[in-house]
Design a protein around this motif. Structure first.
Motif, PDB file in Angstrom:
ATOM      1  N   ALA A 101       0.886  -1.239  -0.131  1.00 15.28           N
ATOM      2  CA  ALA A 101      -0.039   0.121  -0.146  1.00 15.28           C
ATOM      3  C   ALA A 101       1.062   1.230   0.185  1.00 15.28           C
ATOM      4  N   ALA A 102       0.327   2.402  -0.449  1.00 13.18           N
ATOM      5  CA  ALA A 102       1.130   3.359  -0.411  1.00 13.18           C
ATOM      6  C   ALA A 102       0.185   4.724  -0.070  1.00 13.18           C
ATOM      7  N   LEU A 103       0.884   5.678   0.766  1.00 10.37           N
ATOM      8  CA  LEU A 103       0.287   6.817   1.073  1.00 10.37           C
ATOM      9  C   LEU A 103       0.517   7.851  -0.102  1.00 10.37           C
ATOM     10  N   ILE A 104      -0.285   8.543  -0.651  1.00 13.60           N
ATOM     11  CA  ILE A 104      -0.126   9.639  -1.735  1.00 13.60           C
ATOM     12  C   ILE A 104      -0.139  10.895  -1.265  1.00 13.60           C
ATOM     13  N   ILE A 105       0.986  11.452  -1.095  1.00 12.80           N
ATOM     14  CA  ILE A 105       1.300  12.766  -0.326  1.00 12.80           C
ATOM     15  C   ILE A 105       1.546  14.070  -1.094  1.00 12.80           C
ATOM     16  N   LEU A 106       0.819  15.055  -0.770  1.00 12.39           N
ATOM     17  CA  LEU A 106       1.074  16.175  -1.790  1.00 12.39           C
ATOM     18  C   LEU A 106       2.194  16.972  -1.174  1.00 12.39           C
ATOM     19  N   ALA A 107       2.921  17.508  -2.277  1.00 14.05           N
ATOM     20  CA  ALA A 107       4.370  18.274  -1.652  1.00 14.05           C
ATOM     21  C   ALA A 107       3.916  19.554  -1.237  1.00 14.05           C
ATOM     22  N   ASP A 108       2.644  20.239  -1.265  1.00 16.59           N
ATOM     23  CA  ASP A 108       2.488  21.418  -0.728  1.00 16.59           C
ATOM     24  C   ASP A 108       1.620  21.202   0.546  1.00 16.59           C
ATOM     25  N   GLN A 109       1.548  20.162   1.281  1.00 14.92           N
ATOM     26  CA  GLN A 109       0.929  19.874   2.791  1.00 14.92           C
ATOM     27  C   GLN A 109       2.114  19.620   3.505  1.00 14.92           C
ATOM     28  N   PRO A 110       2.547  20.741   4.263  1.00 15.04           N
ATOM     29  CA  PRO A 110       3.698  20.635   5.240  1.00 15.04           C
ATOM     30  C   PRO A 110       3.368  20.459   6.552  1.00 15.04           C
ATOM     31  N   PHE A 111       2.044  20.521   6.809  1.00 19.90           N
ATOM     32  CA  PHE A 111       1.779  20.325   8.423  1.00 19.90           C
ATOM     33  C   PHE A 111       1.066  19.077   8.847  1.00 19.90           C
ATOM     34  N   VAL A 112       1.042  18.120   7.735  1.00 20.34           N
ATOM     35  CA  VAL A 112       0.400  16.686   8.292  1.00 20.34           C
ATOM     36  C   VAL A 112       1.346  16.172   9.064  1.00 20.34           C
ATOM     37  N   ARG A 113       0.868  15.786  10.265  1.00 26.36           N
ATOM     38  CA  ARG A 113       1.895  15.242  11.274  1.00 26.36           C
ATOM     39  C   ARG A 113       2.187  13.738  10.950  1.00 26.36           C
ATOM     40  N   PRO A 114       3.446  13.335  11.573  1.00 34.61           N
ATOM     41  CA  PRO A 114       3.894  11.833  11.211  1.00 34.61           C
ATOM     42  C   PRO A 114       2.805  11.044  11.925  1.00 34.61           C
ATOM     43  N   ALA A 115       2.456  11.501  13.194  1.00 33.98           N
ATOM     44  CA  ALA A 115       1.331  10.800  13.955  1.00 33.98           C
ATOM     45  C   ALA A 115       0.114  10.306  12.962  1.00 33.98           C
ATOM     46  N   THR A 116      -0.330  11.536  12.046  1.00 40.46           N
ATOM     47  CA  THR A 116      -1.467  11.231  11.526  1.00 40.46           C
ATOM     48  C   THR A 116      -0.921  10.377  10.564  1.00 40.46           C
ATOM     49  N   LEU A 117      -0.023  10.355   9.817  1.00 40.68           N
ATOM     50  CA  LEU A 117       0.115   8.996   8.757  1.00 40.68           C
ATOM     51  C   LEU A 117       0.228   7.903   9.391  1.00 40.68           C
ATOM     52  N   ASN A 118       0.717   7.877  10.454  1.00 43.76           N
ATOM     53  CA  ASN A 118       0.767   6.446  11.330  1.00 43.76           C
ATOM     54  C   ASN A 118      -0.583   5.811  11.533  1.00 43.76           C
ATOM     55  N   LEU A 119      -1.469   7.038  11.703  1.00 42.95           N
ATOM     56  CA  LEU A 119      -2.850   6.802  12.244  1.00 42.95           C
ATOM     57  C   LEU A 119      -3.632   6.076  10.915  1.00 42.95           C
ATOM     58  N   LEU A 120      -3.320   6.965   9.623  1.00 44.54           N
ATOM     59  CA  LEU A 120      -3.930   6.221   8.387  1.00 44.54           C
ATOM     60  C   LEU A 120      -3.455   4.660   8.541  1.00 44.54           C
TER      61      LEU A 120
END
Length: 383
Positions: A101-120
């Protein structure tokens, strides 16, 4: 859906865009001591992803020189001018074969926390979903997480469209994950967005104001007609058409509520109320509730669901028929009766050949006034 406890999850960072509205490579704009892209990479590296693919295109060599190559696979999208679909294809193709699986991350969103990525990632592992979408206070944001089973479909996309284009094909495979991270809604498209992000980076942004439901007194407008003052116009979104709608609503003596996660009441002085939560239970009672959704797909489905639950008199979506059908299908799968969904109007407004935001707003308000008058006549006649 079954849990996938041993899956390997990667991140694909999309940073190939031309930044045409900024006039310069926004990936290299400074936010504090780091660049925009540097902060995104810092957050991703702080999460539990096992592999990171960075997709570059415009100004690729200059941007590449600015980033640390540690634990990073950089790929170039030569067709970046053709839009996001090409970057998705290049990024997903570059993933290792063992990635599930892959998280699709936009390069113009600098405030998404690492903890949020882990939660997803945790929600994916627990649910076995094909797609995981973050939700902040009722509003849908980014990044999204994709299971490998949908990679082929995403890689077949063309033009300047993103993952959302396939959501309608996987309604039963989508899981929405509530997060306490306003960063999933903060992105950068223009210079106004950049100023807001700079304030947020400096800690000067009033996050409380983004969450609080602000109120100010309504105004009496003599001679504006005989529509009752307790009729409420609810406008969801911040698209240009919503400004004209709010002004027309006040002129016609509706109580006007604007619903958007990032606006302040000073941004919409013509409104009586601003709601930064997508939850209509916070609204006061009204004899007639007229809801117009104009979020350009960002949270159309969630807003329509709120409007239906609030037994709204009128619900309209500023969208094409295909998008409206997709919204109805999703909500029907969630248990909304088809007869209720059939009352949702899209495209919104009377057919007057409207093209500009102001003309579209006029066509919608004309339809609302007609609906209000008809409803009043029916009530006057009684059962």
């Amino acid at each position: 859906m079954e849990a996938k406890g041993n899956s390997r999850i990667a991140a694909v960072i999309l940073a190939a865009g031309m930044s045409s509205r900024m006039g310069e490579a926004k990936q290299l704009l400074r936010l504090g001591e780091n660049t925009l892209l540097g902060r995104v990479l810092e957050n991703v590296r702080g999460s539990r992803v096992e592999e990171i693919v960075l997709v570059l295109g415009h100004a690729a060599e200059t941007i590449k020189e600015s980033v640390a190559a540690q634990s990073l696979k950089v790929v170039i999208n030569e067709d970046y001018r053709q839009g996001m679909g090409t970057s998705l294809r290049v990024g997903l193709s570059a993933l290792s074969g063992g990635v599930d699986a892959a998280l699709i991350i936009l390069a113009d969103q600098p405030f998404v926390r690492p903890a949020t990525l882990n939660l997803l990632m945790d929600r994916y592992l627990q649910s076995g979903a094909q797609i995981v979408i973050p939700i902040y206070r009722g509003f849908r944001g980014n990044p999204v997480l994709l299971d490998r089973s949908v990679f082929g479909e995403v890689m077949a996309l063309t033009g300047d469209i993103g993952c959302r284009a396939i959501f309608g094909n996987h309604l039963e495979g989508i899981v929405k994950a509530p997060v306490e991270d306003i960063g999933i809604l903060l992105d950068l498209d223009n210079k106004e967005d950049f100023e807001r992000l700079q304030n947020f980076a400096r800690g000067t942004a009033d996050e409380t104001a983004l969450i609080d439901a602000a109120n100010r007194g309504g105004r009496e407008i003599p001679g504006a007609g005989d529509l009752p003052g307790d009729k409420e116009l609810i406008i969801v979104g911040s698209e240009p058409v919503t400004i004209a709608l709010a002004k027309l609503g006040k002129l016609l003596r509706f109580s006007v509520t604007v619903v958007d996660p990032l606006l302040k009441i000073s941004d919409r002085p013509e409104a009586d109320r601003l709601l930064n939560l997508l939850d209509f239970s916070h609204l006061p009672p009204a004899s007639g509730r007229y809801v117009v959704v104009a979020s350009r797909g960002k949270f159309d489905e969630e807003a329509v669901e709120q409007a239906l639950n609030a037994n709204s008199t009128y619900i309209a979506v500023v969208a094409n028929k295909k998008r409206a059908q997709e919204i109805r299908r999703r909500l029907e799968l969630k248990g909304e009766p088809p007869e209720k969904l059939a009352t949702v109007r899209a495209p919104a407004g009377l057919e007057i050949g409207a093209e500009t935001p102001e003309e579209i707003a006029l066509s919608i308000m004309a339809e609302i006034v007609s609906e209000s008058r008809n409803r009043g006549e029916k009530n006057a006649k009684g059962p």
